[in-house]
Design a protein around this motif. Sequence first.
Motif, PDB file in Angstrom:
ATOM      1  N   GLN A   5       8.982   4.495  -2.433  1.00  0.00           N
ATOM      2  CA  GLN A   5       8.434   3.073  -2.884  1.00  0.00           C
ATOM      3  C   GLN A   5       9.693   1.874  -3.106  1.00  0.00           C
ATOM      4  O   GLN A   5       9.628   0.593  -2.792  1.00  0.00           O
ATOM      5  CB  GLN A   5       7.578   3.027  -3.875  1.00  0.00           C
ATOM      6  N   GLN A  18       1.059   0.956  -0.439  1.00  0.00           N
ATOM      7  CA  GLN A  18       1.022   2.200  -1.070  1.00  0.00           C
ATOM      8  C   GLN A  18       1.048   2.089  -2.529  1.00  0.00           C
ATOM      9  O   GLN A  18       0.422   2.947  -3.352  1.00  0.00           O
ATOM     10  CB  GLN A  18       2.837   2.667  -0.846  1.00  0.00           C
ATOM     11  N   LYS A  19       1.478   0.940  -3.227  1.00  0.00           N
ATOM     12  CA  LYS A  19       1.393   0.842  -4.881  1.00  0.00           C
ATOM     13  C   LYS A  19      -0.058   0.672  -5.334  1.00  0.00           C
ATOM     14  O   LYS A  19      -0.381   1.173  -6.146  1.00  0.00           O
ATOM     15  CB  LYS A  19       2.522  -0.367  -5.148  1.00  0.00           C
ATOM     16  N   ALA A  65       4.646  -1.584   0.977  1.00  0.00           N
ATOM     17  CA  ALA A  65       4.872  -1.529  -0.299  1.00  0.00           C
ATOM     18  C   ALA A  65       3.716  -1.928  -0.973  1.00  0.00           C
ATOM     19  O   ALA A  65       3.247  -1.250  -1.926  1.00  0.00           O
ATOM     20  CB  ALA A  65       5.944  -2.202  -0.653  1.00  0.00           C
TER      21      ALA A  65
END
Length: 213
Positions: free
Chosen positions: A10, A113-114, A110
Motif C-alpha cells: 500500500q 485497497q485501504k 490505493a
Amino acid sequence: MITTDYSALQQLIEFLGTFAFAISGIRMAAAKRFDWFGGYCCGFAVAIGGGTIRDLMLRTTPFWMTTPVYVVCTAFALLIVILFEERVNHLYNMFLHIFDTFGLALFTIAGVQKSLMFGQPFWVAVIMGCITGAAGGIIRDILLNEVPLIFRKEIYAMASVVGGIVYCGLLALHADVHLNILITFLVVSVIRLLAVKYHLSLPHLRQRKEAGE
C-alpha cells in the motif's frame, strides 16, 4: 487485520502515485508561471489531496502525516521538472497525460485497497478509489483557476470507477493481489489514455431552450 506485506505494498503504491501526481501538478503550475514554492505547493496538493480526503472519511491519520517521505517525494518531483525543463516542455502534453494517468491508476488502487483494509463494503471502496484518484486533480485545477478537468473533458473519473470495480471483482474471484494490481492499473491507464487519444467523453448536459427563444 492488516499484514505487514500488504501495508508495505500500500505504501509503495501511494509513494509512486504521489510522485506521478506531483509531477503533473508541478508541470501545470509551471505552465501558469508559478515560482518554485508555488509549484511545490501545487504538486503537493494534487499528490496528497485525494488520499487526505479518503483518510479523513475513514477516520484515520492522513497517509502523508505518518512519514516525511511524501514531502521529500514532492520535492524530488520539483527537482526533476526544474532540471529537465526543456525536455519536459518539449514533451509537455505526452508528459502531463502519462504521469496524470499513472497517478490516477495508482491512487485508485490505493484508495480501494485501504478502504477494504478498513472493512468498508466494495461499493464504498469503489467510491473511495475514485475520490483518492480524482480529488487531487480537482484541487489542482481550482488552485490554477481552471474548471476541473473531470467535469469538462475526456473520461477521467469514470476510468477510476471502472478500475475500482475490476479490482473488487478480481478480489471476489480470489485473484493474486499483485496480478490484481497489475490488471487494475492497466485497465485504468488504457481507458484514460484511449480517452485522451480519441477525445472520448461522456455526453454533455444541454441547457433546454426557453420557449420563444
